[in-house]
Design a protein around this motif. Structure first.
Motif, PDB file in Angstrom:
ATOM      1  N   LEU A  51       0.805  -1.214   0.000  1.00 48.50           N
ATOM      2  CA  LEU A  51       0.000   0.000   0.000  1.00 48.50           C
ATOM      3  C   LEU A  51       0.845   1.275   0.000  1.00 48.50           C
ATOM      4  O   LEU A  51       0.680   2.119  -0.885  1.00 48.50           O
ATOM      5  N   ILE A  52       1.747   1.399   0.959  1.00 46.61           N
ATOM      6  CA  ILE A  52       2.421   2.682   1.157  1.00 46.61           C
ATOM      7  C   ILE A  52       3.464   2.969   0.078  1.00 46.61           C
ATOM      8  O   ILE A  52       3.373   3.979  -0.640  1.00 46.61           O
ATOM      9  N   ILE A  53       4.453   2.094  -0.059  1.00 39.34           N
ATOM     10  CA  ILE A  53       5.522   2.338  -1.035  1.00 39.34           C
ATOM     11  C   ILE A  53       4.986   2.385  -2.458  1.00 39.34           C
ATOM     12  O   ILE A  53       5.292   3.325  -3.211  1.00 39.34           O
ATOM     13  N   PRO A  54       4.146   1.418  -2.885  1.00 38.02           N
ATOM     14  CA  PRO A  54       3.567   1.519  -4.236  1.00 38.02           C
ATOM     15  C   PRO A  54       2.681   2.762  -4.400  1.00 38.02           C
ATOM     16  O   PRO A  54       2.619   3.337  -5.487  1.00 38.02           O
ATOM     17  N   GLY A  55       2.018   3.177  -3.321  1.00 38.60           N
ATOM     18  CA  GLY A  55       1.172   4.360  -3.392  1.00 38.60           C
ATOM     19  C   GLY A  55       1.960   5.617  -3.691  1.00 38.60           C
ATOM     20  O   GLY A  55       1.563   6.446  -4.529  1.00 38.60           O
ATOM     21  N   TYR A  56       3.083   5.782  -3.022  1.00 45.39           N
ATOM     22  CA  TYR A  56       3.921   6.948  -3.281  1.00 45.39           C
ATOM     23  C   TYR A  56       4.604   6.851  -4.659  1.00 45.39           C
ATOM     24  O   TYR A  56       4.799   7.869  -5.335  1.00 45.39           O
ATOM     25  N   GLN A  57       4.969   5.653  -5.059  1.00 51.64           N
ATOM     26  CA  GLN A  57       5.556   5.493  -6.393  1.00 51.64           C
ATOM     27  C   GLN A  57       4.551   5.864  -7.483  1.00 51.64           C
ATOM     28  O   GLN A  57       4.893   6.509  -8.477  1.00 51.64           O
ATOM     29  N   THR A  90      -6.726  15.799 -11.846  1.00 50.77           N
ATOM     30  CA  THR A  90      -7.646  14.965 -11.068  1.00 50.77           C
ATOM     31  C   THR A  90      -7.006  13.633 -10.703  1.00 50.77           C
ATOM     32  O   THR A  90      -7.122  13.163  -9.564  1.00 50.77           O
ATOM     33  N   ALA A  91      -6.315  13.013 -11.661  1.00 53.44           N
ATOM     34  CA  ALA A  91      -5.667  11.724 -11.411  1.00 53.44           C
ATOM     35  C   ALA A  91      -4.620  11.841 -10.309  1.00 53.44           C
ATOM     36  O   ALA A  91      -4.525  10.985  -9.417  1.00 53.44           O
ATOM     37  N   ALA A  92      -3.814  12.897 -10.359  1.00 52.68           N
ATOM     38  CA  ALA A  92      -2.777  13.093  -9.340  1.00 52.68           C
ATOM     39  C   ALA A  92      -3.397  13.388  -7.976  1.00 52.68           C
ATOM     40  O   ALA A  92      -2.944  12.877  -6.940  1.00 52.68           O
ATOM     41  N   TYR A  93      -4.457  14.184  -7.974  1.00 51.67           N
ATOM     42  CA  TYR A  93      -5.120  14.560  -6.714  1.00 51.67           C
ATOM     43  C   TYR A  93      -5.802  13.341  -6.083  1.00 51.67           C
ATOM     44  O   TYR A  93      -5.752  13.146  -4.869  1.00 51.67           O
ATOM     45  N   LEU A  94      -6.411  12.506  -6.912  1.00 50.05           N
ATOM     46  CA  LEU A  94      -7.025  11.275  -6.400  1.00 50.05           C
ATOM     47  C   LEU A  94      -5.969  10.331  -5.836  1.00 50.05           C
ATOM     48  O   LEU A  94      -6.191   9.673  -4.814  1.00 50.05           O
ATOM     49  N   GLN A  95      -4.819  10.256  -6.502  1.00 44.68           N
ATOM     50  CA  GLN A  95      -3.753   9.399  -5.991  1.00 44.68           C
ATOM     51  C   GLN A  95      -3.255   9.906  -4.652  1.00 44.68           C
ATOM     52  O   GLN A  95      -2.909   9.112  -3.766  1.00 44.68           O
ATOM     53  N   TYR A  96      -3.226  11.224  -4.484  1.00 49.34           N
ATOM     54  CA  TYR A  96      -2.823  11.747  -3.191  1.00 49.34           C
ATOM     55  C   TYR A  96      -3.782  11.296  -2.093  1.00 49.34           C
ATOM     56  O   TYR A  96      -3.346  10.989  -0.969  1.00 49.34           O
ATOM     57  N   GLN A  97      -5.062  11.223  -2.395  1.00 45.77           N
ATOM     58  CA  GLN A  97      -6.032  10.759  -1.400  1.00 45.77           C
ATOM     59  C   GLN A  97      -5.717   9.325  -0.958  1.00 45.77           C
ATOM     60  O   GLN A  97      -6.018   8.937   0.174  1.00 45.77           O
ATOM     61  N   ARG A  98      -5.116   8.541  -1.831  1.00 43.81           N
ATOM     62  CA  ARG A  98      -4.803   7.139  -1.512  1.00 43.81           C
ATOM     63  C   ARG A  98      -3.614   7.009  -0.575  1.00 43.81           C
ATOM     64  O   ARG A  98      -3.411   5.946   0.010  1.00 43.81           O
ATOM     65  N   ASP A 202       8.913  12.983  -4.613  1.00 41.38           N
ATOM     66  CA  ASP A 202      10.107  12.161  -4.843  1.00 41.38           C
ATOM     67  C   ASP A 202      10.854  11.885  -3.542  1.00 41.38           C
ATOM     68  O   ASP A 202      11.328  10.762  -3.320  1.00 41.38           O
ATOM     69  N   LYS A 203      10.951  12.893  -2.699  1.00 44.00           N
ATOM     70  CA  LYS A 203      11.687  12.726  -1.448  1.00 44.00           C
ATOM     71  C   LYS A 203      11.009  11.712  -0.541  1.00 44.00           C
ATOM     72  O   LYS A 203      11.666  10.808   0.003  1.00 44.00           O
ATOM     73  N   VAL A 204       9.698  11.860  -0.355  1.00 43.59           N
ATOM     74  CA  VAL A 204       8.976  10.947   0.533  1.00 43.59           C
ATOM     75  C   VAL A 204       9.028   9.526  -0.008  1.00 43.59           C
ATOM     76  O   VAL A 204       9.279   8.566   0.733  1.00 43.59           O
ATOM     77  N   SER A 205       8.823   9.384  -1.303  1.00 44.92           N
ATOM     78  CA  SER A 205       8.865   8.053  -1.911  1.00 44.92           C
ATOM     79  C   SER A 205      10.242   7.422  -1.745  1.00 44.92           C
ATOM     80  O   SER A 205      10.362   6.246  -1.371  1.00 44.92           O
ATOM     81  N   GLY A 206      11.288   8.197  -2.015  1.00 43.74           N
ATOM     82  CA  GLY A 206      12.646   7.673  -1.884  1.00 43.74           C
ATOM     83  C   GLY A 206      13.015   7.332  -0.449  1.00 43.74           C
ATOM     84  O   GLY A 206      13.637   6.295  -0.180  1.00 43.74           O
ATOM     85  N   ASP A 207      12.606   8.182   0.486  1.00 43.22           N
ATOM     86  CA  ASP A 207      12.952   7.965   1.893  1.00 43.22           C
ATOM     87  C   ASP A 207      12.252   6.736   2.477  1.00 43.22           C
ATOM     88  O   ASP A 207      12.729   6.169   3.468  1.00 43.22           O
TER      89      ASP A 207
END
Length: 374
Positions: A51-57, A90-98, A202-207
């Motif tokens: 959930l988390i790592i794939p979500g940020y990717q 919209t796609a990016a904003y919806l992904q942020y909700q996830r 990018d930072k959050v995903s990488g960290d």
């Protein structure tokens, strides 16, 4: 001889205490990975890896696509490029909700939620219509930044938070006369905001790649633990849903005065879609994607099967009522009041279950405070 019997009695008592202590640990699992046969390390691994790592990717991908669409709009401002931009936005904003509920670890360090989608927290002041609360957009600061060309986006202040991220981009992309007002200065500010959004993501995903081992190795439920953070974020996101997302714009804390422009995603007109995605993602978090390794399954292992069933049923009820509200929410606040009120009430019930009953059952302390009650 008397000393011998005293020593023998002490030895027996010590062994007995050790035996009882071991049995208690095996039963409750408070200090172990396993609780009644439930593997908490496997649960946290499921959250991290599925959930988390794939979500940020995925968010990295969506923000990159948004940058591309944004550049097309800047290069050729038109209704056509604006519509294409809205799809990417919209796609990016919806992904942020996830990933909104994963505001701990790297995201908390980066203040991702504050810089990307500031909701104002759970404190509010409705003394004046212009108060910056909820999902406001500080258009005055945005316009001043554009005009001067001199600004910083890294200061941790409310004015800085309210002048960037998805809300600010929504204003610049879809506000009144957004196409005709687009000039070199506005284009430069838009690029600053999309670059900032991409850098933070990018930072959050990488960290998270480095933080993963820390996350899955701590199976405690105390303050700051991964399980504690997950339960707290479930409750916090529900409080944001009840307050800034739905209740505050609807007038629940302002004597019925509607604040339509404070809806999340106001300028794009996608407030309900964002709220439904947020709530659906919270359900997915709760069950870990129906994997058998989620908080819902942890509750069952804690002999809280009835509570788990109640929570799942209430998730479905709230999602159903929320989905029944037509977008844009800013209009439905006054034209579909019964539908909005029905969703609000179901959200309130779910918040109570998560914030009170689930937190208690999992021995998690809720560490944030609100000031509007449950």
């Amino acid at each position: 001889m008397r000393s011998f019997f005293l020593l023998l009695s002490f030895a027996i008592l010590s062994v007995s205490c050790l035996f009882l202590s071991c049995n208690k640990d095996k039963k409750t699992g408070d200090n172990n990975n396993n609780t009644n046969g439930f593997d908490k390390t496997a649960m946290l691994t499921q959250y991290a890896d599925q959930l988390i790592i794939p979500g940020y990717q995925k968010m990295q991908e969506q923000v990159s696509a948004l940058q591309t669409a944004s550049e097309a709009f800047i290069s050729t401002p038109s209704a056509t490029t604006q519509n294409e931009l809205k799809t990417a936005f919209t796609a990016a904003y919806l992904q942020y909700q996830r990933v909104a509920a994963f505001q701990f670890g790297p995201a908390e360090t980066a203040l991702l939620d504050a810089y990307v989608n500031y909701s104002g927290g759970l404190d509010y002041n409705f003394n004046t219509d212009g108060e910056l609360t909820g999902f406001s957009v500080d258009t005055a600061t945005i316009e001043a930044n554009i005009s001067s060309g001199s600004y910083t986006l890294t200061e941790p202040t409310r004015k800085t938070f309210y002048a960037q991220g998805f809300p600010a981009l929504g204003y610049l992309y879809f506000g009144d006369n957004a196409v005709t007002r687009l000039d070199s200065k506005r284009a430069a500010y838009i690029r600053s905001l999309t670059d900032r959004l991409k850098a933070l993501t990018d930072k959050v995903s990488g960290d998270w790649n480095a933080y993963r081992s820390t996350f899955i190795s701590n199976t405690q439920t105390n303050v700051g633990s991964p399980i504690g953070n997950l339960v707290n974020q479930l409750a916090y996101q529900m409080d944001i849903l009840k307050g800034p997302r739905i209740g505050w714009p609807f007038g629940k804390q302002s004597n019925g005065v509607v604040f339509a422009t404070k809806c999340e995603g106001y300028y794009a007109g996608i407030s309900v879609a964002l709220a439904v995605e947020n709530l659906s993602s919270l359900r997915k978090l709760y069950t870990a994607g129906n994997s058998g390794k989620g908080l819902s399954d942890y509750l069952v292992a804690l002999n809280q099967g009835t509570l788990n069933s109640d929570v799942l049923s209430q998730f479905d009820a709230a999602i159903g009522k929320l989905s029944a509200i037509p977008d844009p929410l800013s209009q439905s606040l006054t034209t579909q009041t019964a539908a909005v009120d029905a969703a609000y009430k179901e959200i309130q019930k779910l918040l109570t279950l998560l914030k009170t009953d689930v937190a208690s059952a999992t021995a998690v302390q809720i560490t944030f405070m609100d000031n509007d009650g449950d």
